[in-house]
Scaffold this active site. Structure first.
Site, PDB file in Angstrom:
ATOM      1  N   HIS A  53       0.822  -1.210   0.000  1.00  0.00           N
ATOM      2  CA  HIS A  53       0.000   0.000   0.000  1.00  0.00           C
ATOM      3  C   HIS A  53       0.861   1.267   0.000  1.00  0.00           C
ATOM      4  O   HIS A  53       0.560   2.234  -0.672  1.00  0.00           O
ATOM      5  CB  HIS A  53      -0.921  -0.021   1.230  1.00  0.00           C
ATOM      6  CG  HIS A  53      -1.964   1.029   1.214  1.00  0.00           C
ATOM      7  ND1 HIS A  53      -3.124   0.916   0.463  1.00  0.00           N
ATOM      8  CD2 HIS A  53      -2.046   2.219   1.845  1.00  0.00           C
ATOM      9  CE1 HIS A  53      -3.856   1.990   0.654  1.00  0.00           C
ATOM     10  NE2 HIS A  53      -3.226   2.803   1.481  1.00  0.00           N
ATOM     11  N   HIS A  99     -10.407   3.009  -0.909  1.00  0.00           N
ATOM     12  CA  HIS A  99     -10.643   2.613   0.474  1.00  0.00           C
ATOM     13  C   HIS A  99     -11.453   1.326   0.470  1.00  0.00           C
ATOM     14  O   HIS A  99     -12.490   1.213   1.116  1.00  0.00           O
ATOM     15  CB  HIS A  99     -11.330   3.739   1.261  1.00  0.00           C
ATOM     16  CG  HIS A  99     -10.595   4.092   2.504  1.00  0.00           C
ATOM     17  ND1 HIS A  99     -11.189   4.362   3.695  1.00  0.00           N
ATOM     18  CD2 HIS A  99      -9.257   4.183   2.731  1.00  0.00           C
ATOM     19  CE1 HIS A  99     -10.254   4.625   4.598  1.00  0.00           C
ATOM     20  NE2 HIS A  99      -9.091   4.525   4.041  1.00  0.00           N
TER      21      HIS A  99
END
Lengths: 740, 238
Positions: A53, A99
């Site tokens: 990430h 998200h």
């Protein structure tokens, strides 16, 4: 250094490193980096910064292919948001971010904090956010939990954005069984700043204080970045505590206070605490400024007692910012935050030596050489493999064409092609009084106050095309975005991408990723659209099943003059209908096959970037000259669906009378580089001549009427329906399918 | 006219009203900070929309306790003009400057859309720029706009003609039960005035439809009338 182990810390060894997601090589790298056995805090920091990430370790080699410069680009990738010049002394800062993982676990908070995070990325640049969009990919409407997920995500986005007061002006909402176990929530925000007032996140000036502002730090979201770098399994539900909780009111006052404090001149650099919290903000700021830092974690304001340096460095509590202030001007900064009832704490300072030091009282919790940390960031070139079943999926099965009238009704009656008003009515899309064209059109249009011009925004991707041919799918997303912008007369100035894929360790997924990037890069170069920011989300996979490749693109364009902007619906009876572009029998990957026949096969429609460029040029010219009232892009569902949609105007159903050289299949073909326009009758000759000059096929196919009847003659038959009847299906399809 | 726009922490339509008053109507405008009981000489005070203090407790509940409300009350008692829009309307109700309360919308969802309202009174300091009975298209954006009041309060409001705007359909038909009464308000009430008419509270946002470029300027006459500029701006006789 002093003894670093605190009383109840677990033994830091390779086994613990593995639990933190580090492989053997990375563990050795970390040991070499610190020159001894790492502390728990050091392990936590490395695991966060080296997570997929944060580090982009699997994607970086491919991302470099994307063109990121151009005449309008002020800041490309690498900042919190990309920045482009939009004229009149203004720049636009924008970015899209995923998200996904948190939203699947806890949809309301997951989606809400997605909006919060992207807004902070934008105002961190000194830009006032003026618009949001969201690209949402849900599973089949009848999949388990889907009703709850849709409702939660929409409420989460609405409650957060509405409270902060940023209009949500566009986006996508799609449904596909490939997302049953991994929904996607991609949030986009755009802000405006004067060109000379853009802020960056480069720490400088040894001795300058590090100021912590915003919410206090709690235990929420610890290891959120690591969670977002893993696949889901049966236990994922138990990860709920790693989802952060949003507080839009604090975000709003933090936004106002930050923009105000940036005007004092006392701020050197500013960075929000997003994924990996304080760790990523302080290391990134120091790294890009070529400096070091000392942080005292015991000076960080806490929401609860008993947090150690490990938790404080990794917490992803929301609505927090880190500021490097000019030494001696802390009080000026503090005064602004006090006015807004926000706490400011001095938690450390910038250091000359490029070392990050984390102190907790007298304990030295971490000492990490910053330059070497960046160099040690593992980069991986994942093996790629063409999916074994690809050739088979490219074969177009034989099927019997449906009755076109029935087919049109059934397509409009799906949540995929039906109106998304149920979603966007829950988002404030008119606050800030810039919204010229809101959600529901081809692209949103915002007025740029004090100038004649405006901004246009669109969000596009067709994951079915990407699944069948990721190269074509990637190019198609760029082409469609350019076309959508052209439909409102806008010239693209940049795009931001949110690349959502499955597990990159699966060679077929790695291949999809590489091919999609090739396709996007190819189209961006041809159509001259720089990629100025973005985000990669891998591991959208559950129990070995990956999502369809989903490179969501959000593109921004400039409308030079808002005077003649066409809309996507009809406005005037008697206008001539002109079909632009060439239709082929291209039903591969189409909505028609998937939604009516349950077939997801064939080759997606071919993309001709040259045709797209000519079509976009024509649309922009005609719009600027005020030659067209309506422009609507032909995409999913093809000509028939686009024509019906154009008849649905606010508070009015228009009629159409048209005759087209299409058959029961090609009425629904999804050939690219096509659009439908409505031209005032007295200017149609002029328009057709212009189209010919530009080299765009243009056929006058009929007219807009007052009758409210949909009357279309095609090869071998006709469709005759009441527009009201069609609209009834279209406008209620989504809430009906989800029982909402 | 000197105008003041109050900013509470969490107000988010303050800039919008400021913009229309200043740039569209060319008035003198300033922001008024919530924690001072000082209107800085403003003749028109606007309580804007937004989410004061996040509205975590109840729309407008905390804002109604702000120091500036004392000054607003005094201004109103002296006949000064006070306009509350959306969250500002909620603040007026919470502070008792207008009667009633706002509950969650009937749909239990936030609603952002255009609605139609009928101008029931064209003889207030706010609505002289409209003809009585005119149907306006105005944007709304709220989760709590469902107006309720005690039977006694409602009776007074109705008998003294203090309901200025009522939700209606495109043709001006008012029906409390129908979908046109968007949030389920009692008597389809969208906006009311104080007994002297100098305080107006309303859920729709006139400032969001005061410029032709936004496709709708039905709200401009309201703000223009309030600042006494209707004649110049709208070419209307007052």
């Amino acid at each position: 250094m002093s003894q670093t182990k605190t009383s109840n810390e677990p033994l830091v060894d390779q086994a613990l490193a593995e639990e933190h997601g580090l492989n053997a090589e990375e563990w050795e790298g970390l040991c070499a980096l610190v020159g001894r056995q790492p502390t728990l805090t050091e392990l936590g920091i490395a695991s966060a910064l080296w997570s997929e990430h944060c580090s982009y370790k699997s994607s970086k080699v491919h991302l470099e292919e994307l063109p990121s410069s151009g005449e309008h680009v002020v800041h490309g990738p690498g900042e919190n948001a990309g920045v482009v010049d939009i004229g009149h002394g203004w720049v636009a800062a924008f970015k899209i971010e995923s998200h996904n993982h948190p939203s699947f676990i806890e949809p309301y908070q997951g989606a809400a904090t997605g909006v919060g995070g992207i807004l902070r990325d934008v105002f961190t640049m000194g830009a006032r956010p003026i618009a949001c969009m969201d690209s949402l990919h849900f599973g089949a409407p009848d999949a388990p939990r889907m009703r709850h997920l849709v409702d939660g995500v929409v409420r989460g986005i609405g409650d957060y954005g509405n409270c902060v007061g940023i209009p949500t002006v566009g986006g996508q909402t799609r449904f596909h069984a490939g997302y049953d176990q991994n929904i996607l929530v991609n949030a986009f925000a755009l802000g405006l700043a004067r060109r000379e007032r853009v802020f960056t996140a480069k720490a400088r000036g040894p001795g300058n204080p590090l100021l912590y502002v915003g919410s206090r730090t709690g235990r929420d979201g610890i290891h959120g970045a690591t969670m977002a770098s893993e696949s889901f399994d049966a236990e994922s539900e138990s990860k709920r505590p790693t989802v952060q909780v949003g507080d839009p009111f604090t975000e709003k006052i933090l936004l106002e206070a930050c923009l105000e404090v940036m005007r004092t001149g006392a701020v050197v650099a500013i960075q929000d605490m997003g994924a990996a919290g304080l760790t990523s903000s302080v290391f990134e700021m120091a790294d890009s400024g070529g400096v070091g830092f000392t942080i005292h974690t015991d000076r960080v304001p806490l929401r609860e007692e008993g947090l150690g340096p490990y938790e404080i460095m990794l917490s992803e509590s929301q609505e927090r910012m880190l500021i490097v202030a000019e030494r001696g001007r802390q009080e000026e900064v503090a005064r602004v935050f006090r006015k807004w009832d926000l706490e400011v704490s001095e938690i450390g300072e910038v250091a000359q030596e490029q070392v990050g030091r984390v102190l907790h009282g007298s304990e030295e919790a971490a000492v990490i050489p910053i330059d070497k940390l960046a160099d040690a960031t593992p980069m991986v070139r994942r093996p790629v493999e063409v999916p074994k079943d690809l050739a088979q999926r490219h074969e177009m099965p034989a099927f019997e064409a449906e009755d076109p009238q029935q087919a049109l009704c059934r397509l409009l009656d799906t949540p995929e092609l039906g109106s998304k008003e149920w979603v966007w009515r829950q988002y404030d899309h008119t606050v800030r009084t810039n919204t010229v064209v809101g959600p529901g059109g081809d692209a949103a249009v915002l007025a740029l106050k004090g100038t004649p011009s405006g901004l246009a925004l669109t969000c596009d991707v067709n994951p079915v095309y990407c699944g069948l041919d990721p190269f074509v799918g990637g190019s198609q997303a760029v082409a469609e975005a350019v076309r959508n912008l052209a439909c409102v007369g806008a010239e693209p100035v940049g795009l931001t991408d949110c690349l959502n894929f499955g597990n990159p360790e699966n060679p077929e997924v790695a291949w999809q990723f590489r091919e999609c990037i090739h396709g996007i890069a190819n189209a961006c170069k041809a159509l001259e659209v720089p990629v100025v920011s973005g985000n990669v989300s891998f591991y959208n996979e559950t129990e070995g099943v990956s999502i369809p490749p989903t490179p969501t693109l959000a593109m921004v364009g400039v409308v030079p003059d808002l005077g003649g902007v066409p809309v996507s619906h009809f406005t005037t009876a008697g206008d001539r209908l002109v079909l632009l572009g060439r239709t082929h029998d291209e039903l591969g990957g189409s909505a028609y096959l998937r939604l009516l026949l349950g077939i997801e096969a064939g080759k997606p429609p071919a993309v001709s970037l040259d045709s797209e460029e000519r079509l976009a040029g024509l649309l922009r010219y005609a719009s600027f000259e005020g030659m067209i009232h309506t422009a609507h892009d032909l995409s999913e569902g093809g000509f028939a669906v686009a024509l019906a949609e154009a008849a649905f105007a606010p508070y009015k159903n228009w009629g159409v009378r048209a005759s087209v050289d299409l058959d029961p299949r090609t009425l629904f073909s999804e050939s690219q580089a096509r659009a439908l326009v409505a031209v005032p009758a007295k200017r149609v000759e002029e328009f057709l001549t212009e189209a010919e000059t530009e080299g765009v096929d243009a056929v006058d196919i009929g007219e807009v009427t007052e009758t409210g009847r949909f009357e279309v003659d095609f090869d071998g038959g006709s469709i005759e329906l009441d527009v009201d009847e069609l609209r009834q299906l279209w406008s209620t399809a989504l809430p009906r399918a989800l029982d909402l | 006219m000197r105008c003041g726009v109050v900013t509470f922490p969490g107000s988010n339509c303050d800039h919008d009203v400021y913009h229309v008053l200043k740039h569209v109507l060319s008035q003198q405008v300033g922001f008024l900070w919530h924690d001072k009981a000082d209107l800085k000489g403003a003749e028109l005070v606007v309580l804007p929309g937004g989410f004061a203090y996040g509205d975590y407790l109840r729309g407008g509940a905390l804002a109604a306790l702000s120091p500036i409300l004392e000054a607003v009350r005094e201004h109103a008692d002296n006949g000064g003009l006070v306009l509350g829009i959306c969250n500002g309307f909620q603040v007026l109700l919470e502070s008792g400057l207008l009667p009633g309360a706002l509950r969650r919308n009937r749909s239990l969802r936030f609603e952002c859309r255009d609605v139609f309202v009928q101008v029931e009174r064209a003889d207030t300091p706010w609505t002289e720029g409209y003809e009585e009975g005119r149907v306006l298209r105005l944007p709304i954006a709220h989760g709590e706009g469902n107006y309720v009041a005690s039977e006694a309060d409602l009776e007074v409001l109705e008998e003294t003609g203090r309901v200025v705007f009522r939700y209606c359909d495109t043709d001006g038909n008012v029906d409390e039960e129908s979908a046109s009464n968007i949030n389920g308000s009692q008597n389809a009430i969208a906006g009311i005035v104080s007994s002297e008419g100098n305080i107006l509270g309303m859920m729709p946002h006139p400032e969001r439809c005061s410029e032709a470029i936004l496709g709708n300027d039905d709200g401009l006459a309201l703000l223009a009338t309030a600042v006494g500029a209707a004649t110049e701006v709208l070419g209307l006789s007052r």
